[in-house]
Design an enzyme around this catalytic site. Sequence first.
Site, short mmCIF file in Angstrom:
data_model
loop_
_atom_site.label_atom_id
_atom_site.label_comp_id
_atom_site.label_asym_id
_atom_site.label_seq_id
_atom_site.Cartn_x
_atom_site.Cartn_y
_atom_site.Cartn_z
N GLU A 458 0.80 -1.22 0.00
CA GLU A 458 0.00 0.00 0.00
C GLU A 458 0.83 1.27 0.00
O GLU A 458 0.36 2.33 -0.37
CB GLU A 458 -0.96 0.02 1.21
N ASP A 500 15.28 20.55 -31.33
CA ASP A 500 15.18 21.58 -32.36
C ASP A 500 16.43 22.45 -32.28
O ASP A 500 17.03 22.57 -31.21
CB ASP A 500 13.91 22.40 -32.09
N ASP A 745 16.56 23.83 -41.07
CA ASP A 745 17.63 24.56 -41.74
C ASP A 745 18.43 23.64 -42.64
O ASP A 745 18.29 22.41 -42.59
CB ASP A 745 18.54 25.21 -40.70
N ASP A 816 10.01 24.64 -30.11
CA ASP A 816 9.38 25.90 -29.72
C ASP A 816 8.31 26.35 -30.70
O ASP A 816 7.51 27.21 -30.38
CB ASP A 816 10.43 27.00 -29.57
N ASP A 914 5.81 2.08 6.11
CA ASP A 914 5.92 2.24 4.66
C ASP A 914 5.69 3.68 4.24
O ASP A 914 6.35 4.20 3.34
CB ASP A 914 4.91 1.33 3.96
#
Length: 1164
Positions: A458, A500, A745, A816, A914
């Site tokens: 859990e 990019d 490019d 972008d 836990d």
Amino acid sequence: MAGDSLAPPQPTLSVNTHVRQNSDGDDTIAPSNSSTISNPFLTPTRSNPFLTPSNRSRASSVATTIDVQDALRPDPGTEADFQVDNNPFAYSPGQLGKLYNPKSLQAFKAIGGLQGLERGLQTDLTAGLSLDETSVPARVTFDEAVSGAVSHSEKTPSTTHASDAFADRIRVYGKNVLPAKKATPLWVLMWRAYNDKVLILLTVAAVISLALGLYETFGVEHKPGDPPAVDWIEGLAICVAIIIVTLVGSLNDWQKERAFVKLNTKKEDREIKVIRSGKSYQISVHDILVGDVLHLEPGDMIPVDGIFIEGHDLKCDESSATGESDAIKKTGGHQVFKALQEGQKTKNLDPFIISGAKVLEGMGTFVSTSVGVNSSFGKIMISVRTDAEVTPLQRKLEGLAIAIAKLGATAALTLFTVLLIRFLVNLPRNAGAPVEKAFEFLDILIVTVTIIVVAVPEGLPLAVTLALAFATTRLVKKNNLVRVLRSCETMGNATTICSDKTGTLTTNKMTVVAGTFGTSSFAKSEGDESGAQTVSQWASGLSSAAKERIIQSIAINSTAFEGVEDGQAGFIGSKTETALLQLAKDHLGMQPLSEVRANEQVVQMMPFDSGKKCMGAVIKAPSGGYRLLVKGASEILLGYCASKADSRDMSEADLTPSDQKALRTTIDSYAKKSLRTIGLVYRDYPEWPPAGVESENGNVQLADVLHDLVFLGLVGIQDPVRPGVPEAVKKAQHAGVVVRMVTGDNAVTAQAIATECGIYTDGIIMEGPVFRTLSDDDMNEILPKLQVLARSSPEDKRVLVTRLKALGETVAVTGDGTNDAPALKAADVGFSMGIAGTEVAKEASAIVLMDDNFASIIEALKWGRAVNDAVQKFLQFQITVNITAVLIAFISAVSTGTSVLTAVQLLWVNLIMDTFAALALATDPPTDKILDRPPQPKSAPLITTNMWKMIIGQSILQLVVTLTLYYAGPKIFGFDSPVTKEQSFRLSTMVFNTFVWMQIFNEFNNRRLDNKFNILEGVHRNKFFIGINFIMVGAQVGIVFGGYDAFSVRPLDGPSWAICVVLAALSLPWAVCVRLFPDPWFARIAKIVGTPVAVAYRASGRFFSRVGRPIKKMFGRGKSKDANQPEQEENLGAVDTAQGAPEVLVSGPAAPVINIEDVEKGHS
């Protein structure tokens, strides 16, 4: 979205309706009968209005008769856009949208050109819409608008109140706003967080445990002196844990959603100039309507789609849509329509104005044709509103939860069978009353349920949620806004980053980085070239005369101007010219541009000559003569020069062949670095026009005076690499992450920037047109070595991402522009730019880089790995506890009929410990050492061999110590025979105390997942870990001294405490021994021992699957779709890849032939 405005927030947002020019010349665009699908991001590529087909020209000529039905045919799924009830206009929104789907001259001709639009939209291309319009005065049919025979006999029935301005126009075409993206309610986020298999499993266990506990408490008669019945606390505590997990996860998602809305709250409600009733007005972009005539001026962000009417030298920057920095020249709609009618070539004729494009030069007017959700920008914004995929960690955790549930159920079933057989065997000899026998059977059920509760981890979902929440909060401080919480852990195991170039690796601002003037030169850094000065050093050594001459050449001979952009003063115009002006302003002491120009008497301006690759201006010199200033491609201008100027005193000397050779060498060296070289030359004349040169009205042609010029100097211009990017790329590569550059490019520029960043070493550089023709096999062979993909379209980038994912890579993508949105959405993790990024890119991304810096991705990588490590650390700790607790409970229950650890003690061990451990282990901050290892592939197991070794090793120690204490304790400590009740309490308290302390010490062991020994490394930086351990120790001491009957404990004396802590501390040296045990040996042993366990597990899995199938059929019909969602999403990726694969196959990857031509630079 804040404001819900469709107008792109400055300075961004355009869409890729620009189709790359084809070298083959003038192709006819053939319409497709199955052209598109409604989602502009899904394949097939020919249907995507925002992708760049490789085999079509920007605006191909149409020499054949246009089939109107084909040109304006509705795309599948968009039929509703073509059907408008009681439409008084000639065109539906869908028909107008076909103009940009992609840029279609066929559709433009089919609707009758600009005159057809004027008639069909009932507007005036000169005077614009009428301010008095409410309902339109007449109905115009499609045929009437196209043919020009408009009949006003049929009056439009009034559909709205007469006082509603532009009522019919708004009803048919809408406003320029996006429908509000409803914020997800908190309860929906909570429901989504709850729909986790582990939480549902916990809920079942909690309900059973709570029901039995309540029955034990209230349904059974308790004798005086019996301990209080607190069995229900366990079920309640599990419910509390479920609520905490759900709340933490949902509140975190809610907070991140609000933060993203806040990020996008920009000044969207800007004003723009429109013409209405023949006069110019400034109105909000929200109020732009179809049929409006809008002004275009340099610096404007275009808010809607439309057709260019007329103007002068209009050029638009659509780089955020295409990834290319070339300006797109616009041609008036009348001229284009005339060329179409006469069958002339229309190559490079582009009348389409795209929402989000930016006006660079010139001015003019255009008529709006699509606004709101019907515009290019609107369509792409709506399409990225989709749900994210399930992450690799989620899939692994769900698989682990199912496995643990099966194992726990198997253990519980086995225990129940053993205890039931014992109960039935002893039943004939059982003299108790029927009620007592029933309670004995009930005790068997309680023990069985306890086993299941102990087996279920859990704390696992809480640990994952806490780790993600902690990491995302810290990442905001590191300039990473995590929009999708799960993307953080996915980034940790990213195997490749497709970045990019423009705006991410570079600054997206053209800058003069090198120059040569006479005998002096400069470079961007001192170590860039031997003997080269920095630009500041170079400028300080120039004479005032030289500075004045250079400023004249830059400021006067320029079409750029000063203005305000993004709230900051700067230069607006061609990127090359703004770079030169910035050099003059920053280093040469140039006064305000308006002052410089006002102080000079300009005689003639000579516009850019695309044939000669240069532009010029003539000014009157103070001495009475005239000076011709020319700027352009340096290698071309050098051929027109006969002299050179000395930058020290501006004296002139002959340009010798050796001088020419030296300058050409410099030009070549700049070109190899992918610098755009611009030459500055001049010549003084005693009179203007010069003697012997033809003139018209005192003006001469630039070509007639391009001879015997004086070479002043040349500069190299480049979009420079962002500071820190090469170091960040190196760190990523050191971490085993492959960084690839994907750009629109050209290959030469891409190679230069990739080399400078450290991305390109000895791999493959490929251009998009070649990449998209590869077969699947060729692509799979190329991809591992591909480092740069140049001249790529958005579809190329998306195909690259999906192919890499198909090969098992975890792909991160940065971008972008609007053109990056398909790849951002397809990637495992998409990074968008918070400053320069378009809103479309942000909407499609999972993480927003607040500072637009690639280097910030490394922080996301580190914290992502920290999240994965936190989950694995906690798993290692959790499973050790669970295995030990289940076996102890099982063994003791089988041997004695009751568990050595009571339900409440297990509650403390299994839940509170836990939860605390989740907090402690999930908050370890990462160090740079976390990048010293390769990423884990998607196929890697959640629990590694190393982890299993520690889990099994610690479980053996804990079982041996606990069971020895429990069974041999009375003899070891010399207890009475039979053991008294007080001695029994003391022994069980020591067993419980030792067991808890072993977990505390083991928590330190689990801070490391490798085989190194320093478990305290960096512990001082994690205040959570230190504080939580103090709390756990304090709570355990308090329980032992004050728990009494609730916890079935008694206070221990000093020696007993010493025994408990010393025995528990054995886990530390034992962990060293476990780490020293060779991993290959353990793997071999585990394979032998684990085989029967695996067989048993598979058998139990088949059993429970058969048992659960009828239940699924009864209750799971309504959820079947959701249950298959992850699988569908995975298959979707595969389908996309297949559909997006190019149909043209080649025998092998061909190296691209690079032929670069720049309008200002010429050939290189």
